[in-house]
Design an enzyme around this catalytic site. Structure first.
Site, PDB file in Angstrom:
ATOM      1  N   LYS A 179       0.870  -1.181   0.000  1.00  0.00           N
ATOM      2  CA  LYS A 179       0.000   0.000   0.000  1.00  0.00           C
ATOM      3  C   LYS A 179       0.908   1.233   0.000  1.00  0.00           C
ATOM      4  O   LYS A 179       1.205   1.820   1.048  1.00  0.00           O
ATOM      5  CB  LYS A 179      -0.908  -0.057   1.243  1.00  0.00           C
ATOM      6  CG  LYS A 179      -2.212   0.681   1.087  1.00  0.00           C
ATOM      7  CD  LYS A 179      -3.158   0.331   2.225  1.00  0.00           C
ATOM      8  CE  LYS A 179      -4.196   1.388   2.434  1.00  0.00           C
ATOM      9  NZ  LYS A 179      -5.100   1.640   1.314  1.00  0.00           N
TER      10      LYS A 179
HETATM   11  N1  PMP Z   1      -8.004  -1.912  -3.047  1.00  0.00           N
HETATM   12  C1  PMP Z   1      -7.438  -0.709  -2.887  1.00  0.00           C
HETATM   13  C2  PMP Z   1      -6.779  -0.060  -4.047  1.00  0.00           C
HETATM   14  C3  PMP Z   1      -7.479  -0.079  -1.626  1.00  0.00           C
HETATM   15  O1  PMP Z   1      -6.921   1.123  -1.462  1.00  0.00           O
HETATM   16  C4  PMP Z   1      -8.130  -0.712  -0.553  1.00  0.00           C
HETATM   17  C5  PMP Z   1      -8.201  -0.043   0.781  1.00  0.00           C
HETATM   18  N2  PMP Z   1      -7.045  -0.307   1.554  1.00  0.00           N
HETATM   19  C6  PMP Z   1      -8.703  -1.977  -0.763  1.00  0.00           C
HETATM   20  C7  PMP Z   1      -8.616  -2.541  -2.024  1.00  0.00           C
HETATM   21  C8  PMP Z   1      -9.361  -2.712   0.350  1.00  0.00           C
HETATM   22  O2  PMP Z   1      -8.387  -3.120   1.273  1.00  0.00           O
HETATM   23  P1  PMP Z   1      -8.757  -3.365   2.811  1.00  0.00           P
HETATM   24  O3  PMP Z   1      -9.942  -4.265   2.822  1.00  0.00           O
HETATM   25  O4  PMP Z   1      -7.534  -4.014   3.386  1.00  0.00           O
HETATM   26  O5  PMP Z   1      -9.046  -2.043   3.396  1.00  0.00           O
END
Ligand code: PMP
Length: 296
Positions: free
Chosen positions: A148
């Site tokens: 991320k």
């Molecule tokens: N895809 C992207 C591009 C994101 O930014 C997020 C948010 N973090 C998610 C999917 C979902 O991830 P999570 O369930 O871990 O928040």
């Protein structure tokens, strides 16, 4: 509001960075989005250890040596929520390079901040209208998709702005092969009978909510299939929904102005949304292992 910055709780007005900051210029920060929920046993953070694991993994991919242990961050996050007197909140840890110009961050200082604030619904509507974006999700060989990294979000922001400008609530990005990838900050699921489909991990950030929802669906005896999904297949599905820490579970009523089912929240999406709301608030014993309680 307090912010934890480099080991100290300071007033948010004093938590600032110099302009010649590497991560500001080049998108080299790594971050997380985490939610804390109010439970009968006080505030609890959903899948905190998994988020911290992903954060440290992200930091490693961009060459950061993090000067704190995962345990330090876990503790600091809990204390921050107490100090800010929050119950339900959003938590944003971010690790960033400090003052250093030039692309290579070698030798740049590494800073760590954690913020926490009250943040309600991410998408306004219970059932959103989304646009298949003309912007393609970053190629999986252009970066490390499971990390991320803040720079990845220019792709998300451009797609989301385009969707908004065209009158949609949110974007849906395809991957470089034309398969459905994900939303700008959400993973996507499709339902047909007792089968639920979601894109493979290739060109997406494989979310922790996605992982939780797959577990919950399987426990409810749904077959979950991770596969390549073409936009042409959308017409075969009865329901679609987004998952993510910020959006939680959000139904999708229309894709490119074509109705999905009746266009409102479908039965499976509703069921998962309600179960998720109970799980994150500690109401279902089986899933309490996903919660880190603050008052312990
Ligand atoms: N895809 C992207 C591009 C994101 O930014 C997020 C948010 N973090 C998610 C999917 C979902 O991830 P999570 O369930 O871990 O928040």
């Amino acid at each position: 509001m307090f912010i934890w910055l480099n080991g100290k709780f300071i007033d948010s007005s004093k938590a600032t960075v110099p302009i010649l900051n590497h991560s500001l210029h080049y998108g080299s920060a790594v971050f997380e989005g985490i939610r804390c929920y109010d439970t009968a046993d006080g505030p609890a953070i959903f899948r905190l250890k998994d988020h911290i694991d992903r954060l440290f993994y992200s930091a490693k991919t961009i060459g950061m040596e993090v000067p704190y242990s995962k345990g330090d961050i876990l503790e600091a996050t809990k204390v921050l929520i107490k100090k800010n007197k929050l119950k339900e909140c959003y938590i944003r840890p971010i690790i960033f390079y400090g003052e250093k110009m030039g692309l290579l961050p070698v030798g740049a200082p590494v800073h760590f901040a954690i913020a926490a604030w009250s943040w309600g619904k991410y998408l306004e509507k219970d059932s959103v209208s989304i646009k298949i974006s003309p912007y393609v999700r970053i190629h999986p060989q252009s970066s490390v998709m499971g990390a991320k990294i803040s720079g990845h979000y220019s792709n998300s922001i451009i797609a989301a702005l385009d969707a908004k400008k065209s009158g949609f609530d949110e974007a849906l990005l395809l991957d470089y092969k034309g398969n459905i990838a994900e939303g700008p900050g959400e993973n996507i699921f499709f339902v047909k009978g007792k089968k639920v489909f979601t894109p493979k991990r290739d060109s997406i950030l494989p979310g922790l909510t996605r992982d939780s929802v797959i577990r919950i669906l399987k426990d409810k005896k749904f077959a979950v299939v991770e596969k390549n999904i073409r936009p042409a297949e959308i017409k075969n599905f009865e329901e679609a929904f987004f998952t993510g820490t910020a959006v939680e579970i959000n139904a999708i009523g229309k894709i490119d102005n074509k109705l999905i089912g009746k266009g409102n929240i479908g039965t499976v999406a509703k069921d998962i949304k309600e179960s998720y709301a109970d799980i994150v608030r500690g109401k279902i014993p089986k899933y309490r292992k996903w919660l880190d309680f603050i008052n312990v």
